[in-house]
Write a protein that holds these residues in place. Structure first.
Motif, PDB file in Angstrom:
ATOM      1  N   LEU A 106      -4.733   6.934   3.974  1.00  0.00           N
ATOM      2  CA  LEU A 106      -3.537   5.781   4.519  1.00  0.00           C
ATOM      3  C   LEU A 106      -3.199   5.110   3.156  1.00  0.00           C
ATOM      4  N   ARG A 107      -2.207   4.558   3.238  1.00  0.00           N
ATOM      5  CA  ARG A 107      -1.864   3.643   2.182  1.00  0.00           C
ATOM      6  C   ARG A 107      -1.573   2.204   2.666  1.00  0.00           C
ATOM      7  N   LEU A 108      -2.288   1.493   2.524  1.00  0.00           N
ATOM      8  CA  LEU A 108      -1.867  -0.033   2.988  1.00  0.00           C
ATOM      9  C   LEU A 108      -1.024  -0.676   2.021  1.00  0.00           C
ATOM     10  N   SER A 109      -0.108  -1.538   2.397  1.00  0.00           N
ATOM     11  CA  SER A 109       0.721  -2.585   1.515  1.00  0.00           C
ATOM     12  C   SER A 109       0.379  -4.109   2.090  1.00  0.00           C
ATOM     13  N   ASN A 146      -6.985  -5.194 -15.030  1.00  0.00           N
ATOM     14  CA  ASN A 146      -8.220  -4.562 -14.531  1.00  0.00           C
ATOM     15  C   ASN A 146      -8.452  -4.509 -13.000  1.00  0.00           C
ATOM     16  N   ARG A 147      -9.388  -3.503 -12.566  1.00  0.00           N
ATOM     17  CA  ARG A 147      -9.364  -3.447 -11.225  1.00  0.00           C
ATOM     18  C   ARG A 147     -10.752  -3.312 -10.883  1.00  0.00           C
ATOM     19  N   TYR A 148     -11.336  -3.801  -9.692  1.00  0.00           N
ATOM     20  CA  TYR A 148     -12.629  -3.780  -9.525  1.00  0.00           C
ATOM     21  C   TYR A 148     -12.652  -3.246  -7.873  1.00  0.00           C
ATOM     22  N   TYR A 149     -13.948  -2.651  -7.529  1.00  0.00           N
ATOM     23  CA  TYR A 149     -14.094  -1.910  -6.509  1.00  0.00           C
ATOM     24  C   TYR A 149     -15.385  -2.246  -5.934  1.00  0.00           C
ATOM     25  N   ALA A 150     -15.664  -2.063  -4.704  1.00  0.00           N
ATOM     26  CA  ALA A 150     -16.856  -2.132  -3.920  1.00  0.00           C
ATOM     27  C   ALA A 150     -17.579  -0.680  -4.180  1.00  0.00           C
ATOM     28  N   LYS A 153     -15.654   3.219  -4.130  1.00  0.00           N
ATOM     29  CA  LYS A 153     -15.325   3.795  -5.606  1.00  0.00           C
ATOM     30  C   LYS A 153     -15.055   5.276  -5.570  1.00  0.00           C
ATOM     31  N   GLY A 154     -14.057   5.715  -6.325  1.00  0.00           N
ATOM     32  CA  GLY A 154     -13.567   7.261  -6.266  1.00  0.00           C
ATOM     33  C   GLY A 154     -12.717   7.427  -5.257  1.00  0.00           C
ATOM     34  N   ARG A 155     -12.522   6.563  -3.967  1.00  0.00           N
ATOM     35  CA  ARG A 155     -11.978   7.129  -2.789  1.00  0.00           C
ATOM     36  C   ARG A 155     -10.557   6.006  -2.745  1.00  0.00           C
ATOM     37  N   PHE A 156     -10.949   4.756  -3.104  1.00  0.00           N
ATOM     38  CA  PHE A 156      -9.667   3.739  -2.978  1.00  0.00           C
ATOM     39  C   PHE A 156      -9.365   3.506  -4.232  1.00  0.00           C
ATOM     40  N   THR A 157      -7.920   3.265  -4.343  1.00  0.00           N
ATOM     41  CA  THR A 157      -7.357   3.013  -5.422  1.00  0.00           C
ATOM     42  C   THR A 157      -6.082   1.800  -5.251  1.00  0.00           C
ATOM     43  N   VAL A 158      -6.246   0.638  -5.935  1.00  0.00           N
ATOM     44  CA  VAL A 158      -5.278  -0.369  -5.768  1.00  0.00           C
ATOM     45  C   VAL A 158      -4.450  -0.276  -6.851  1.00  0.00           C
ATOM     46  N   SER A 159      -3.172  -0.636  -6.664  1.00  0.00           N
ATOM     47  CA  SER A 159      -1.984  -0.770  -7.536  1.00  0.00           C
ATOM     48  C   SER A 159      -1.310  -1.777  -7.001  1.00  0.00           C
ATOM     49  N   ARG A 160      -0.493  -2.229  -8.118  1.00  0.00           N
ATOM     50  CA  ARG A 160       0.374  -3.519  -7.848  1.00  0.00           C
ATOM     51  C   ARG A 160       1.784  -3.098  -8.172  1.00  0.00           C
ATOM     52  N   ASP A 161       2.989  -3.590  -7.559  1.00  0.00           N
ATOM     53  CA  ASP A 161       4.331  -3.604  -8.156  1.00  0.00           C
ATOM     54  C   ASP A 161       4.864  -5.065  -8.241  1.00  0.00           C
ATOM     55  N   VAL A 171       7.382  -6.189  -9.547  1.00  0.00           N
ATOM     56  CA  VAL A 171       8.881  -6.313  -9.263  1.00  0.00           C
ATOM     57  C   VAL A 171       9.061  -6.485  -7.690  1.00  0.00           C
ATOM     58  N   GLU A 172       8.380  -5.633  -6.949  1.00  0.00           N
ATOM     59  CA  GLU A 172       8.393  -5.538  -5.476  1.00  0.00           C
ATOM     60  C   GLU A 172       7.790  -6.557  -4.773  1.00  0.00           C
ATOM     61  N   ASN A 173       6.686  -7.294  -5.665  1.00  0.00           N
ATOM     62  CA  ASN A 173       5.868  -8.193  -5.243  1.00  0.00           C
ATOM     63  C   ASN A 173       4.962  -7.786  -3.955  1.00  0.00           C
ATOM     64  N   THR A 174       4.538  -6.336  -4.334  1.00  0.00           N
ATOM     65  CA  THR A 174       3.814  -5.733  -3.383  1.00  0.00           C
ATOM     66  C   THR A 174       2.388  -5.275  -4.009  1.00  0.00           C
ATOM     67  N   VAL A 175       1.409  -5.160  -3.660  1.00  0.00           N
ATOM     68  CA  VAL A 175       0.051  -4.476  -3.566  1.00  0.00           C
ATOM     69  C   VAL A 175      -0.155  -3.596  -2.758  1.00  0.00           C
ATOM     70  N   TYR A 176      -0.641  -2.310  -3.275  1.00  0.00           N
ATOM     71  CA  TYR A 176      -0.937  -1.212  -2.227  1.00  0.00           C
ATOM     72  C   TYR A 176      -2.502  -0.895  -2.677  1.00  0.00           C
ATOM     73  N   LEU A 177      -2.995  -0.543  -1.362  1.00  0.00           N
ATOM     74  CA  LEU A 177      -4.351   0.070  -1.463  1.00  0.00           C
ATOM     75  C   LEU A 177      -4.248   1.316  -0.826  1.00  0.00           C
ATOM     76  N   GLN A 178      -4.580   2.562  -1.616  1.00  0.00           N
ATOM     77  CA  GLN A 178      -4.490   3.872  -1.306  1.00  0.00           C
ATOM     78  C   GLN A 178      -5.883   4.295  -0.847  1.00  0.00           C
ATOM     79  N   MET A 179      -6.111   4.782   0.152  1.00  0.00           N
ATOM     80  CA  MET A 179      -7.286   5.207   0.729  1.00  0.00           C
ATOM     81  C   MET A 179      -7.357   6.555   1.127  1.00  0.00           C
ATOM     82  N   ASN A 180      -8.351   7.123   0.317  1.00  0.00           N
ATOM     83  CA  ASN A 180      -8.528   8.701   0.477  1.00  0.00           C
ATOM     84  C   ASN A 180      -9.824   9.017   0.958  1.00  0.00           C
ATOM     85  N   SER A 181     -10.040  10.187   1.389  1.00  0.00           N
ATOM     86  CA  SER A 181     -11.525  10.696   1.951  1.00  0.00           C
ATOM     87  C   SER A 181     -11.982   9.644   2.844  1.00  0.00           C
TER      88      SER A 181
END
Length: 126
Positions: free
Chosen positions: A18-21, A56-60, A64-72, A74-84
């Motif tokens: 899932l990808r959260l915004s 920098n990014r920090y994870y619980a 770790k290794g499954r979730f990735t946070v990114s930020r845009d 320009v769009e003023n949005t942060v995403y949390l990509q959640m895999n596995s």
């Protein structure tokens, strides 16, 4: 007025993604630290990730290794990509904004944040 609105939650099978915004308004995203937290029924709120202004990014450890946070910024949005995804990832997920004052993994603590979204439910079935 600072506002944070989460979206993207839902029901997914174990192993899925899932990808959260987190859509931010009322402030400049680039000036803030954005954290993701989650709270499962009967449990305390847990810091999942933090995206700080220097890139920098920090994870619980649990994600770790499954979730990735990114930020845009320009769009003023942060995403949390959640895999596995695992059933134990089931929780309400919140994003939060911090104007600073801390460093590193302290941003995985909810005390560091002044503004919170309403949350989005993530349910992972086994």
């Amino acid at each position: 007025e600072v506002q944070l609105v989460e979206s993207g939650g839902g029901l997914v099978q174990a192993g899925g993604s899932l990808r959260l915004s987190c859509a931010a308004s009322g402030f400049i995203l680039a000036d803030y630290v954005i954290g993701w937290f989650r709270q499962a029924p009967g449990k305390e709120r847990e810091g999942v990730s933090a995206s700080v202004r220097d890139g920098n990014r920090y994870y619980a450890d649990s994600v770790k290794g499954r979730f990735t946070v990114s930020r845009d910024n320009v769009e003023n949005t942060v995403y949390l990509q959640m895999n596995s995804l695992k059933p134990e990832d089931t929780a309400v997920y919140f994003c939060a904004a911090s104007s600073g004052g801390y460093s590193g993994t302290y941003y995985l603590g909810d005390f560091a944040y002044e503004n919170w979204g309403q949350g989005t439910q993530v349910t992972v079935s086994s």
